[in-house]
Write a protein that holds these residues in place. Structure first.
Motif, PDB file in Angstrom:
ATOM      1  N   ALA A 156       0.839  -1.201   0.000  1.00  0.00           N
ATOM      2  CA  ALA A 156       0.000   0.000   0.000  1.00  0.00           C
ATOM      3  C   ALA A 156       0.871   1.247   0.000  1.00  0.00           C
ATOM      4  O   ALA A 156       0.568   2.247  -0.680  1.00  0.00           O
ATOM      5  N   SER A 159       2.584   1.463  -3.464  1.00  0.00           N
ATOM      6  CA  SER A 159       1.595   1.836  -4.477  1.00  0.00           C
ATOM      7  C   SER A 159       1.279   3.322  -4.404  1.00  0.00           C
ATOM      8  O   SER A 159       1.223   4.013  -5.436  1.00  0.00           O
ATOM      9  N   SER A 160       1.087   3.836  -3.195  1.00  0.00           N
ATOM     10  CA  SER A 160       0.795   5.265  -3.036  1.00  0.00           C
ATOM     11  C   SER A 160       1.981   6.125  -3.454  1.00  0.00           C
ATOM     12  O   SER A 160       1.807   7.174  -4.087  1.00  0.00           O
ATOM     13  N   ALA A 185      -0.582  -5.325  -4.524  1.00  0.00           N
ATOM     14  CA  ALA A 185      -1.304  -5.041  -3.284  1.00  0.00           C
ATOM     15  C   ALA A 185      -2.644  -5.752  -3.249  1.00  0.00           C
ATOM     16  O   ALA A 185      -3.041  -6.310  -2.216  1.00  0.00           O
ATOM     17  N   ALA A 192      -7.261  -4.247  -0.755  1.00  0.00           N
ATOM     18  CA  ALA A 192      -6.479  -3.215  -1.445  1.00  0.00           C
ATOM     19  C   ALA A 192      -7.274  -2.575  -2.565  1.00  0.00           C
ATOM     20  O   ALA A 192      -6.901  -1.505  -3.060  1.00  0.00           O
ATOM     21  N   LEU A 195      -8.002   0.701  -1.458  1.00  0.00           N
ATOM     22  CA  LEU A 195      -6.885   1.629  -1.637  1.00  0.00           C
ATOM     23  C   LEU A 195      -6.896   2.198  -3.049  1.00  0.00           C
ATOM     24  O   LEU A 195      -6.739   3.410  -3.240  1.00  0.00           O
ATOM     25  N   TRP A 308      -7.183   8.473   1.919  1.00  0.00           N
ATOM     26  CA  TRP A 308      -6.581   7.149   2.137  1.00  0.00           C
ATOM     27  C   TRP A 308      -6.910   6.628   3.536  1.00  0.00           C
ATOM     28  O   TRP A 308      -7.234   5.448   3.712  1.00  0.00           O
ATOM     29  N   PHE A 333      -3.787  -1.279   6.256  1.00  0.00           N
ATOM     30  CA  PHE A 333      -3.123  -0.559   5.173  1.00  0.00           C
ATOM     31  C   PHE A 333      -3.337   0.951   5.269  1.00  0.00           C
ATOM     32  O   PHE A 333      -2.726   1.715   4.509  1.00  0.00           O
ATOM     33  N   CYS A 334      -4.182   1.402   6.194  1.00  0.00           N
ATOM     34  CA  CYS A 334      -4.388   2.839   6.409  1.00  0.00           C
ATOM     35  C   CYS A 334      -3.388   3.436   7.393  1.00  0.00           C
ATOM     36  O   CYS A 334      -3.343   4.662   7.563  1.00  0.00           O
TER      37      CYS A 334
END
Length: 518
Positions: A156, A159-160, A185, A192, A195, A308, A333-334
């Motif tokens: 995550a 990816s961000s 992810a 995900a 996300l 997010w 994942f946050c």
């Protein structure tokens, strides 16, 4: 979809470049990585294995035919982690070594969030975020479990970060990187998809580009291609979700108010008010136009992090009123968004002495919470299925049989057998006669993908059990003593026909029965 007016801008105003990666930053990051890795390895085998972890191991040990069949029909979620664990198991099989894969991945998230922090803010804030993640008890807790949650956090974050790089320079290479990390992810955990949806929402929140803006048009094309590529790549997983529906997560309970309060406490490292205050400091400059659709970089990066952080949690909580889909650990994942917002609030304080004092204070409070996770869980779901399997193997006699109330309960049994024999019981070549003979589920000499589903029938028991002197029954998640499930009722009615004597032991969420003739 839009981009700003030159290659150095993605929104109104240039994106500041990070200061040089100096010796101090290198040493500090190396120290944080070492500290985080040590915190995640320490006492990693203190807590017993439970069902989910044994499930991970036994799925990873299946031969490729059974492995792929099981993923398609039963367990597509976390498939990337199972593949990595297959490779990891070539080098060791102890509980410490198995769990250490998650610890290695979790420690890697520390430099990853530092990288993302430098993209969004500066090296000072990035270093604070890395320090907060280093001693984040929620992350430490799931870094000591043989599941995919640590991998989920890492991907995550990557990816961000790849999305921000793509916004800066919308090139084909950066688009491929974003697609790659996004797809990985999703295959690490299908939540995900939330996300990716948050990314899409944050991009759409920026408003429309001005007519004739070529760089904005280029980014728009790249993002459309990225969304389509991710959609096509995760199509098998989407097909699996459509095919199985809510079946794989039907066990999730609807969260109550107290559940959400506990989640906020654990998620914010036991100090939610301090985290909230730091996030509030980040928000103060934007308090009048936080929801404004803008190209301004300083505003949009905060909007991006809040989307997010909040979008997946709020959406799943709201959906849970119709069908429960919110589970605290699925929201892990946050955490990168939370620590980055907190770090931004701390890092932007003008007084250096106050900033240092607050950061050190938060780290000390977080460090006090870390030892808690070495002996406790954030939830009460850890079962005694592995302990139950050990109990059966310790007290079994030659000629005994064993029946598992639900097929999956065989998984911890096979895990314990493999630890004691040093052999892979999922391998059809495994022939060691160790422990009671399995009557159900059994579809061959080794563990088969069909052994992961189903329940025993009265006809099977009446035809197979009479030739044994004793029969072990392992029941799990079978309701209460007052309201047992239908399979438990059937077992209680059928087995006394063949075995008049019964002994019973109760463990956490697991019941063991021993039926015998005398």
């Amino acid at each position: 979809m839009e981009l700003s007016r030159d290659a150095n801008q993605t929104v109104a105003g240039p994106i500041p470049k990070a200061s040089p990666f100096g010796l101090f930053q290198r040493l500090a990051l190396l120290l944080l990585f070492a500290t985080g890795f040590a915190a995640r390895l320490y006492c990693i085998a203190c807590k017993p294995f439970w069902f989910d972890e044994a499930f991970s191991v036994e799925v990873a040990r299946l031969d490729w035919r059974n492995f792929l069949h099981l993923l398609w029909w039963r367990e597509a979620n976390m498939s990337l982690y199972y593949v990595l664990l297959r490779l990891w198991l070539h080098f060791g099989h102890s509980p410490f070594f198995i769990r250490s894969l998650s610890a290695v991945i979790a420690a890697t998230s520390i430099p990853a969030i530092y990288w993302l922090g430098t993209l969004l803010f500066d090296r000072r804030i990035a270093l604070i975020a890395a320090a907060l993640l280093t001693l984040n008890a929620y992350d430490v807790r799931y870094a000591q479990e043989a599941r995919s949650y640590s991998l989920f956090v890492l991907l995550a974050t990557l990816s961000s970060g790849s999305l921000i790089v793509l916004l800066r320079e919308p090139t084909r290479r950066h688009r491929i990187a974003y697609v790659l990390f996004g797809v990985l992810a999703v295959y690490a955990h299908f939540y995900a998809l939330l996300l990716i949806a948050a990314h899409w929402l944050a991009i759409r929140w920026r408003g429309e580009a001005e007519v004739g803006d070529e760089s904005a048009a280029l980014l728009s094309r790249q993002m459309r291609r990225a969304w389509w590529s991710i959609g096509v790549a995760v199509l098998p997983l989407l097909t699996f979700v459509a095919k199985t529906g809510a079946g794989p997560i039907r066990w999730i309970q609807r969260p109550g108010f107290l559940d959400l309060v506990r989640f906020s406490i654990y998620f914010a490292d036991g100090i939610p008010l301090i985290y909230f205050a730091a996030c509030l400091v980040t928000l103060l400059p934007l308090r009048r136009n936080l929801l404004e659709r803008t190209w301004n970089w300083e505003k949009w990066r905060v909007q991006f992090l809040f989307i997010w952080l909040l979008f997946p949690i709020v959406l799943t909580v709201l959906l849970s009123f119709a069908r429960p889909v919110f589970l605290p650990r699925y929201m892990i994942f946050c955490i990168p968004a939370l620590v980055l917002l907190t770090a931004a609030g701390l890092g932007n304080m003008r007084d250096a002495w106050l900033r240092v004092l607050l950061v050190c204070g938060i780290l000390l409070l977080s460090a006090r919470f870390v030892p808690f996770v070495y002996s406790h869980d954030f939830d009460d779901e850890r079962d005694a299925s592995v302990a139950a399997a050990s109990f059966v193997l310790d007290h079994a006699q030659p000629g005994d049989a064993v029946v598992f109330h639900i097929a999956e309960t065989r998984i911890p049994y096979e895990f314990v057998r493999s630890l004691r024999t040093g052999q892979n019981t999922a391998n059809p070549k495994f022939t060691a006669a160790f422990g009671p003979e399995i009557v159900f589920p059994r579809h061959g000499p080794g563990l088969d993908y069909r052994d992961f589903t189903g329940k025993p029938t009265a006809e099977l028991l009446r035809s197979q059990l009479p030739k044994y002197a004793r029969a072990w029954i392992v029941l799990m998640n079978n309701g209460s003593l007052e309201k047992p499930d239908p399979t438990t009722i059937m077992l209680t009615q059928v087995l006394p026909e063949m075995f008049p004597k019964m002994q019973r032991w109760q463990l956490a969420r697991v019941e063991i029965r021993l039926y015998s003739r005398k």
